[in-house]
Design a protein around this motif. Structure first.
Motif, PDB file in Angstrom:
ATOM      1  N   ALA A  33       0.697  -1.333   0.002  1.00  0.00           N
ATOM      2  CA  ALA A  33       0.056   0.112  -0.214  1.00  0.00           C
ATOM      3  C   ALA A  33       0.754   1.283   0.084  1.00  0.00           C
ATOM      4  O   ALA A  33       0.483   2.502  -0.676  1.00  0.00           O
ATOM      5  N   LEU A  34       2.021   1.438   0.891  1.00  0.00           N
ATOM      6  CA  LEU A  34       2.824   2.385   0.789  1.00  0.00           C
ATOM      7  C   LEU A  34       3.532   2.457  -0.723  1.00  0.00           C
ATOM      8  O   LEU A  34       3.840   3.823  -1.122  1.00  0.00           O
ATOM      9  N   GLU A  36       2.252   1.750  -3.646  1.00  0.00           N
ATOM     10  CA  GLU A  36       1.388   2.187  -4.326  1.00  0.00           C
ATOM     11  C   GLU A  36       1.310   3.788  -4.342  1.00  0.00           C
ATOM     12  O   GLU A  36       0.833   4.405  -5.235  1.00  0.00           O
ATOM     13  N   ARG A  37       1.599   4.141  -2.960  1.00  0.00           N
ATOM     14  CA  ARG A  37       1.360   5.492  -2.885  1.00  0.00           C
ATOM     15  C   ARG A  37       2.732   6.360  -3.063  1.00  0.00           C
ATOM     16  O   ARG A  37       2.812   7.478  -2.871  1.00  0.00           O
ATOM     17  N   SER A  38       3.676   5.748  -3.525  1.00  0.00           N
ATOM     18  CA  SER A  38       5.100   6.130  -3.926  1.00  0.00           C
ATOM     19  C   SER A  38       5.864   6.570  -2.674  1.00  0.00           C
ATOM     20  O   SER A  38       6.546   7.507  -2.763  1.00  0.00           O
ATOM     21  N   VAL A  39       5.449   6.090  -1.511  1.00  0.00           N
ATOM     22  CA  VAL A  39       6.345   6.230  -0.223  1.00  0.00           C
ATOM     23  C   VAL A  39       7.523   5.728  -0.418  1.00  0.00           C
ATOM     24  O   VAL A  39       7.706   4.454  -0.289  1.00  0.00           O
TER      25      VAL A  39
END
Length: 255
Positions: A33-34, A36-39
């Motif tokens: 999930a991180l 996919e958010r480019s974290v």
């Protein structure tokens, strides 16, 4: 691409505890999930909160992987996604067969998350002759008479059982005899398997019963508080009294 027949995950040979292995998918889900958010990076506290564990346990788990993070920076998200995927054996293709294409089996076949997590539904199998040839999720159902040939032709080592309870053990024995060494069991029964075969059981009724226990307990606490005119016991209880030995999981919950 390699198949499950020729490669096995390295976790046991590396001495990673089963409890840690069971938490790796939780970390991977949070990390994905991180990603996919480019974290780019995440601290142990942030990742632990996202995965639902405490940060000390997370750091201990990651130490088995040889990953310790960087002080003041945290963990590299993309590297951890790769590292955990590798440990779980998800950097290769795992062909899976689903046996029992009723409502539950069909729902599993239609689940879109298998491919992105390293699994490929190689075949759908059912004992009902009327089901043979019917497409479910774009895959034609095959008759159980051909189970052994299907497993051998596709190099399958993981089987999913979604049959009625009465048929599950016989299906399990046929899967094992054909070479399947890991089984995900959705049938409401306990399977007997030989040494070397891993079984994971998913029983939705048990999970609901556990939730019912907690609901009943909360209702009882609220009723007691109302009769006493005081504060519900849950509001004043120490955080540790409702936890198991690890300090982060209710003692009544399954591992």
């Amino acid at each position: 691409m390699a198949t499950g027949r020729t490669h096995r995950p390295a976790t046991r040979s590396r001495g990673i505890p089963e409890a840690t292995v069971a938490r790796l998918p939780l970390y991977l889900r949070a990390l994905t999930a991180l990603s996919e958010r480019s974290v780019p990076t995440v601290s142990s506290e942030e990742l632990a909160a996202a995965a639902g564990v405490n940060s000390a346990k997370l750091r201990k788990d990651f130490s088995y992987l040889g990953s310790y993070g960087t002080r003041g920076v945290g963990y590299d998200v993309e590297y951890l996604v790769y590292q955990i995927s590798r440990e779980l054996g998800l950097t290769q293709d795992w062909p899976v067969v689903i046996v029992g294409i009723g409502n539950l089996g069909a729902a599993l076949a239609n689940y879109g998350g298998f491919a992105s997590r390293g699994f490929r539904v190689a075949a759908l199998i059912d004992a009902d002759p009327a089901m043979a040839g019917k497409p479910v999720a774009g895959i034609p159902v095959q008759h159980s008479d051909d189970l052994e040939k299907i497993i051998q032709d596709n190099g399958v080592s993981i089987g999913v059982i979604a049959t009625p309870a009465g048929a599950a053990q016989a299906v399990c024995e046929r899967l094992v005899a054909a070479g399947v060494t890991s089984i995900l069991n959705f049938a409401p029964t306990v399977l007997s398997v030989p040494e070397g075969v891993d079984v994971r059981k998913v029983d939705l009724s048990i999970e609901l019963q556990i939730l019912a226990f907690h609901e009943q307990r909360k209702a009882g606490e609220e009723a007691a508080a109302a009769s006493d005119g005081g504060v519900p016991a849950a509001a004043v209880r120490s955080d540790s009294t409702d936890q198991g030995p690890d300090g982060d999981m209710p003692a009544v919950m399954p591992a």
